[in-house]
Scaffold this active site. Structure first.
Site, PDB file in Angstrom:
ATOM      1  N   LYS A   1     -61.040 -11.451  52.407  1.00 25.60           N
ATOM      2  CA  LYS A   1     -60.723 -12.651  51.623  1.00 25.60           C
ATOM      3  C   LYS A   1     -61.297 -13.849  52.347  1.00 25.60           C
ATOM      4  CE  LYS A   1     -58.673 -13.455  47.748  1.00 25.60           C
ATOM      5  NZ  LYS A   1     -58.421 -12.526  46.632  1.00 25.60           N
TER       6      LYS A   1
ATOM      7  N   ASP B   1     -61.799 -16.397  43.278  1.00 25.08           N
ATOM      8  CA  ASP B   1     -60.335 -16.338  43.249  1.00 25.08           C
ATOM      9  C   ASP B   1     -59.938 -17.708  42.687  1.00 25.08           C
ATOM     10  OD1 ASP B   1     -58.006 -14.478  44.424  1.00 25.08           O
ATOM     11  OD2 ASP B   1     -57.413 -16.543  44.794  1.00 25.08           O
TER      12      ASP B   1
HETATM   13  O1  2IT Z   1     -57.636 -10.943  44.161  1.00 22.80           O
HETATM   14  C1  2IT Z   1     -58.664 -10.335  43.774  1.00 22.80           C
HETATM   15  O2  2IT Z   1     -58.701  -9.104  43.683  1.00 22.80           O
HETATM   16  C2  2IT Z   1     -59.832 -11.135  43.439  1.00 22.80           C
HETATM   17  N1  2IT Z   1     -59.770 -12.355  43.555  1.00 22.80           N
HETATM   18  C3  2IT Z   1     -61.109 -10.493  42.990  1.00 22.80           C
HETATM   19  C4  2IT Z   1     -61.883  -9.984  44.142  1.00 22.80           C
HETATM   20  C5  2IT Z   1     -63.233  -9.435  43.776  1.00 22.80           C
HETATM   21  O3  2IT Z   1     -63.950  -9.094  44.743  1.00 22.80           O
HETATM   22  O4  2IT Z   1     -63.599  -9.330  42.605  1.00 22.80           O
END
Ligand code: 2IT
Length: 449
Positions: free
Chosen positions: A126, A166
């Site tokens: 993240k 996100d």
């Molecule tokens: O919380 C999540 O799974 C996302 N924000 C998407 C992450 C992604 O790599 O598509």
């Protein structure tokens, strides 16, 4: 509780006392793992859990950018490459004023198990920034994203780490980030980010995927209880991309979403958000950057409740789809008092741990955890990566079919994992266990480091 599990939780509590969201998610995941840890004494011997709670790599970087009025601003950028045992690091970027290491770590930790549940080869990560997108012009957002990528591009890549969106990072931001990556690297590595525009390698259905996947998961739960989604009423929080996907798919399947919420309050539309005009207006509201859900009630003439959340509304299904810790104990009690049977988490960690435990303990309530329910988003990101590496473009039907299958499998795997461990029909524990088992197995096989 198992002594080893308890000692790791204690360790995390002490070390991360100033990161309560991270402590919260570790406690939540670990509270399900007792039978697995007891069955695998080798995990304790290899001290697997103290390794699991430590990100493989986490860094901050300076992001300096110029506002339209010529003033300079400096924000903090973050990337947490939490666990790469099962695939390249994968996870979104969040741009929001309140972003700090505790938020990035909680989201990264959740992402490990969520990504594992998809069955696809993606590790957990993240990132983001404390940049506040509210009220910024396109040009400001572009300069910010360019500066952000100038700092990040050395540390990501299609086989290294693949960021996505996100909160605060949508198609516009991904476009600017990708443009800068391409300029810096001088090569067409479009698998380096997901959530791209369709014209340059984005996948069909990715914008809808999190919401669609959540509804597919809900259908599985309803089926288990011999019920049909048709005719169901649903209360959701949020009004962003995920909420939009839920509203769209629910409508398609004959259910109706009757609430939306924003920082200003919630709207209640008893007729349901069921016309194209209403559904499309959600996109307009989000794109306006006003961050106000009252605009919906102004336009369509329904109730608006200032400063409140929609958890007192009587519906068949509740789906918190806004942000972390959206439902506290007080609201959980209200939900139970209203005899709502289906509590389906969608946003990452939308329920505080005590409220979650309270809801799970309600006899006639079914609780589904976000790390399973919202996994369709990242799963479709992995499908985007697959298309990029194959230099192919799949049709919407193909992507949707795979997404649907993945959601069914996540549901089934969760049910089976809980049953196998003597926990009955427990979707929360099942998701934690199934997600953990795959990562633990991969870590053990790869040796201790
Ligand atoms: O919380 C999540 O799974 C996302 N924000 C998407 C992450 C992604 O790599 O598509």
């Amino acid at each position: 509780m198992n002594a080893y599990l308890a000692s790791v939780i204690e360790n995390v509590k002490t070390k991360h006392a100033n990161e309560p969201e991270f402590v919260q998610t570790v406690e939540e995941v670990f509270s399900s793992l007792e039978p697995v840890i007891e069955r695998h004494p080798e995990y304790e011997k290899a001290d697997l859990l103290n390794r699991l709670v430590e990100p493989e790599r986490m860094f901050t970087f300076r992001v300096t950018w110029m506002a339209d009025d010529g003033t300079w601003h400096t924000n903090i950028g973050y990337r947490c490459q939490f666990n790469g045992a099962i695939g390249p690091y994968k996870g979104g970027l969040r741009f929001q004023k309140n972003v700090y290491p505790g938020i990035i770590k909680f989201l990264g930790f959740e992402q490990i198990f969520k990504n594992s549940l998809t069955g696809l080869p993606i590790g957990g990560a993240k990132g983001g920034s404390d940049f506040d997108p509210a009220g910024k012009s396109d040009a400001e957002v572009m300069r910010f994203c360019q500066s952000f990528m100038q700092a990040l591009y050395r540390y990501i890549g299609p086989d290294i780490d693949v960021p996505a969106g996100d909160m605060g990072v949508g198609g516009r931001e991904i476009g600017y980030l990708f443009g800068e990556y391409r300029r810096l690297k001088g090569c067409w590595e479009n698998g380096v980010l997901t959530g791209k525009g369709f014209s340059y390698g984005g996948s069909r259905i990715r914008p809808e995927a999190t919401g669609f996947g959540a509804v597919y998961y809900l259908e599985n739960v309803l089926k288990h209880f011999g019920e049909d989604i048709k005719g169901k009423t649903i209360a959701i929080s949020g009004f962003g991309n995920v909420a939009w996907g839920i509203v769209k798919k629910a409508h398609e399947l004959g259910a109706k979403v009757v609430t939306l919420s924003g920082p200003d309050g919630y709207i209640y539309d008893p007729d349901g958000i069921v016309t194209d005009e209403k559904i499309n207006y959600m996109l307009e509201m989000r794109a306006s950057g006003r961050n106000r859900v009252q605009d919906y009630s102004d336009k369509f003439g329904c109730e608006f409740h200032a400063g409140e959340k929609p958890w007192g509304v009587k519906v068949d299904v509740i789906m918190p789809a806004a942000m972390q810790n959206d439902v506290h104990m007080e609201q959980a009690k209200q939900i139970a008092a209203n005899h709502i049977k289906y509590y389906i988490e969608v946003a990452n960690m939308p329920t505080t741990n005590d409220a979650l435990k309270f809801l799970i303990d309600q006899k006639d309530m079914v609780v589904a955890p976000s790390k399973a329910v919202n996994a369709g988003g990242v799963a479709t990101s992995a499908l985007e990566m697959a298309q990029n590496s194959e230099r192919l473009v799949w049709t919407a039907e193909e992507v949707d079919k795979q997404l649907h299958q993945i959601m069914n499998t996540i549901y089934t795997m969760s049910v089976e994992a809980a049953e196998r461990n003597g926990l009955g029909y427990n979707l929360v524990a099942g998701a934690n266990i199934a997600g953990f088992e795959r990562v633990a197995d991969a870590m053990m096989q790869q040796g201790i480091f």
